[in-house]
Design an enzyme around this catalytic site. Structure first.
Site, mmCIF file in Angstrom:
data_model
loop_
_atom_site.group_PDB
_atom_site.id
_atom_site.type_symbol
_atom_site.label_atom_id
_atom_site.label_comp_id
_atom_site.label_asym_id
_atom_site.label_seq_id
_atom_site.Cartn_x
_atom_site.Cartn_y
_atom_site.Cartn_z
ATOM 1 N N GLU A 13 -27.942 125.973 -65.529
ATOM 2 C CA GLU A 13 -26.663 126.651 -65.794
ATOM 3 C C GLU A 13 -25.491 125.698 -65.782
ATOM 4 O OE1 GLU A 13 -27.095 130.313 -63.049
ATOM 5 O OE2 GLU A 13 -26.498 128.676 -61.750
ATOM 6 N N ARG A 34 -19.249 122.872 -66.675
ATOM 7 C CA ARG A 34 -18.336 121.770 -67.017
ATOM 8 C C ARG A 34 -18.859 120.920 -68.183
ATOM 9 N NH1 ARG A 34 -14.956 119.607 -63.214
ATOM 10 N NH2 ARG A 34 -16.320 120.444 -61.611
ATOM 11 N N CYS A 69 7.696 123.839 -59.873
ATOM 12 C CA CYS A 69 8.514 123.452 -58.732
ATOM 13 C C CYS A 69 7.683 123.106 -57.508
ATOM 14 C CB CYS A 69 9.518 124.559 -58.424
ATOM 15 S SG CYS A 69 10.584 124.825 -59.829
HETATM 16 C C1 LIG Z 1 -20.201 126.562 -60.623
HETATM 17 C C2 LIG Z 1 -21.628 126.853 -60.807
HETATM 18 C C3 LIG Z 1 -22.308 126.360 -61.921
HETATM 19 C C4 LIG Z 1 -21.668 125.441 -62.930
HETATM 20 O O1 LIG Z 1 -21.314 124.218 -62.393
HETATM 21 P P1 LIG Z 1 -20.768 123.037 -63.337
HETATM 22 O O2 LIG Z 1 -20.464 121.931 -62.401
HETATM 23 O O3 LIG Z 1 -19.567 123.544 -64.027
HETATM 24 O O4 LIG Z 1 -21.864 122.687 -64.280
HETATM 25 C C5 LIG Z 1 -23.624 126.728 -62.083
HETATM 26 N N1 LIG Z 1 -24.247 127.520 -61.189
HETATM 27 C C6 LIG Z 1 -23.625 128.009 -60.106
HETATM 28 C C7 LIG Z 1 -24.368 128.874 -59.172
HETATM 29 C C8 LIG Z 1 -22.302 127.693 -59.870
HETATM 30 O O5 LIG Z 1 -21.692 128.150 -58.787
#
Ligand SMILES: *Cc1c(COP(=O)(O)O)cnc(C)c1O
Length: 438
Positions: free
Chosen positions: A291, A294, A362
């Site tokens: 998953e 980023r 600000c």
């Molecule tokens: C935030 C998160 C991701 C994604 O993380 P990245 O660093 O954006 O790839 C995937 N799985 C879970 C459970 C997350 O909390």
């Protein structure tokens, strides 16, 4: 080289002016106003292709885009068309995906304090998987599943005792984390589900070890823990779990000095680790879920600003102020994130100077980029900040009562608005004046 290793969108062209997706950035700033988020569709699809290509060798792989990096209807549509599922963390993200016409079957709902309202909405609309995070949630999921007379497929979120951020890498038996079950608690939750809640089906395990990861070895060790746990659970409870979700976390190149590994390199480590541990613990190859958030969306995004006032502190810093800052990109003020930028309009014949890009909000801490060398900036210039696709719009606020910025999608010299700029009326649309104050 894969797309996550590039600082800029892959369609960047520079003659006198800066172009992305065939569009002149100065024209976009003029047409849509600034600050403006720009998403390059080719770069986004190229990362998706990189991921699919890198994991071909392990056909039981499912890609889930972590929506929290950037969740809008058009972005969801693109990811869906690339065959990605979605990792979500709120009813708002789930709603966005559903309303984009995407089936929730491909969606995982994750988070450490899902409310009953959120679980109700997710289960009623046929969510594919829920990642169970804690004991209280088990009862809640079972209750809502009962209400709709349906079985709920879940993963157990565990904390594998591995934490990895960029180059820091911590491996302990235990991890002091607010997310998921400690490994010492998995037996208890499995017992609870199997004896008290027949409408919950445990399909696998879920973990996430950090973000902006540069060290593929972290994933190797995470998979070791997950496969070992699956094999132990099968032996002890006779339950076959056939899914592992290893989370996201792969890093991107925010500045010239960042050297994230390629998606291929990481995939090779993950697949090798899977094969090794499947053999070691003598289990069937599980379905692998990844998953990334980023690394999918960051490089595709840039933010355009208009340069306004300047201040030269005698013998010290020269501040160049833009018309956005911590409300559209809170990352520099939140965790000292660093960015690269360039002036998008014609800068021929200018000498370079070192400046600090300040935001308009600000707070003294509202500094976007410290000490960057640019061709001498002038009021009215358009500044393009790179790698702002992830965790910028999704973390944006209305601080100082400023409207949230618009977002456009560019491709083949065409630009389309995908998020409208907020209006002044949007800002007051939820305000209420009680009668006694009128
Ligand atoms: C935030 C998160 C991701 C994604 O993380 P990245 O660093 O954006 O790839 C995937 N799985 C879970 C459970 C997350 O909390």
């Amino acid at each position: 080289m894969t797309t996550n290793q590039q600082l800029k969108p892959i369609t960047v062209e520079r003659n006198k002016n800066l172009y992305i997706g065939g569009c002149k950035m100065e024209d976009l700033a003029e047409k849509y106003g600034t600050p403006l988020y720009v998403i390059d569709e080719k770069t986004l699809r190229s990362v998706c292709h990189d991921y699919k290509n890198a994991f071909k060798k392990y056909p039981h792989t499912k890609m889930m885009y972590a929506s929290k990096a950037l969740c809008t209807s058009a972005v969801s549509k693109i990811l869906d068309s690339e065959g990605f599922g979605f990792d979500t963390v709120s009813i708002g993200e789930i709603y966005t995906i559903l309303k984009s016409g995407i089936s929730l079957e491909k969606v995982l709902f994750n988070g450490n304090n899902k409310t009953e309202e959120e679980l109700d909405f997710a289960i009623k609309n046929g969510i594919g998987r829920i990642s169970v995070d804690n004991f209280a949630e088990v009862d809640l999921i079972s209750k809502v599943g009962g209400k709709y007379n349906t079985n709920v497929d879940v993963l157990l979120r565990i904390t594998p005792g591995i934490e990895c951020h960029t180059h820091e890498y911590i491996q302990t038996g235990q991890l002091d984390s607010k997310f998921g079950f400690d490994l010492s608690q998995t037996d208890e939750v499995i017992k609870k589900i199997t004896t008290e809640h027949q409408n919950i089906r445990i399909r696998g395990l879920h973990a996430h070890i950090g973000s902006q990861i540069f060290e593929p070895q972290c994933f190797h060790d995470e998979i070791d823990v997950l496969i070992q746990e699956i094999s132990r659970i099968e032996e002890k409870f006779g339950i076959k779990l056939d899914e592992i979700n290893i989370g996201g976390g792969l890093g991107v190149k925010y500045t010239e000095k960042d050297m994230p590994p390629s998606i291929n390199e990481v995939a090779d480590v993950i697949i090798a680790s899977l094969e090794k541990h499947i053999e070691k613990y003598n289990t069937e190859p599980p379905m692998l879920y990844i998953e990334p958030g980023r690394s999918i969306i960051s490089t595709s995004g840039v933010t355009l600003y208009t340069i306004g006032s300047m201040k030269q502190v005698p013998n010290m810093t020269k501040y160049v102020t833009v018309d956005g800052g911590m409300a559209d990109n809170p990352r520099p003020s939140m965790y000292q994130a660093e960015y690269e930028a360039e002036i998008a309009n014609d800068i021929s014949n200018r000498i370079e100077e070192k400046v600090t890009i300040a935001g308009r909000f600000c707070e003294s801490g509202d500094i976007l980029i410290k000490n960057i060398v640019l061709p001498k900036p002038e009021t009215g210039d358009i500044l393009c900040v790179y790698n702002t696709g992830a965790y910028n719009y999704s973390m944006a606020s209305n601080y100082n009562r400023v409207e949230k910025s618009a977002m456009v999608l560019v491709n083949n010299s065409q630009s389309d608005i995908i998020v409208n700029r907020e209006t002044l009326d949007d800002l007051i649309s939820h305000d209420v004046i009680p009668d006694r104050l009128k």
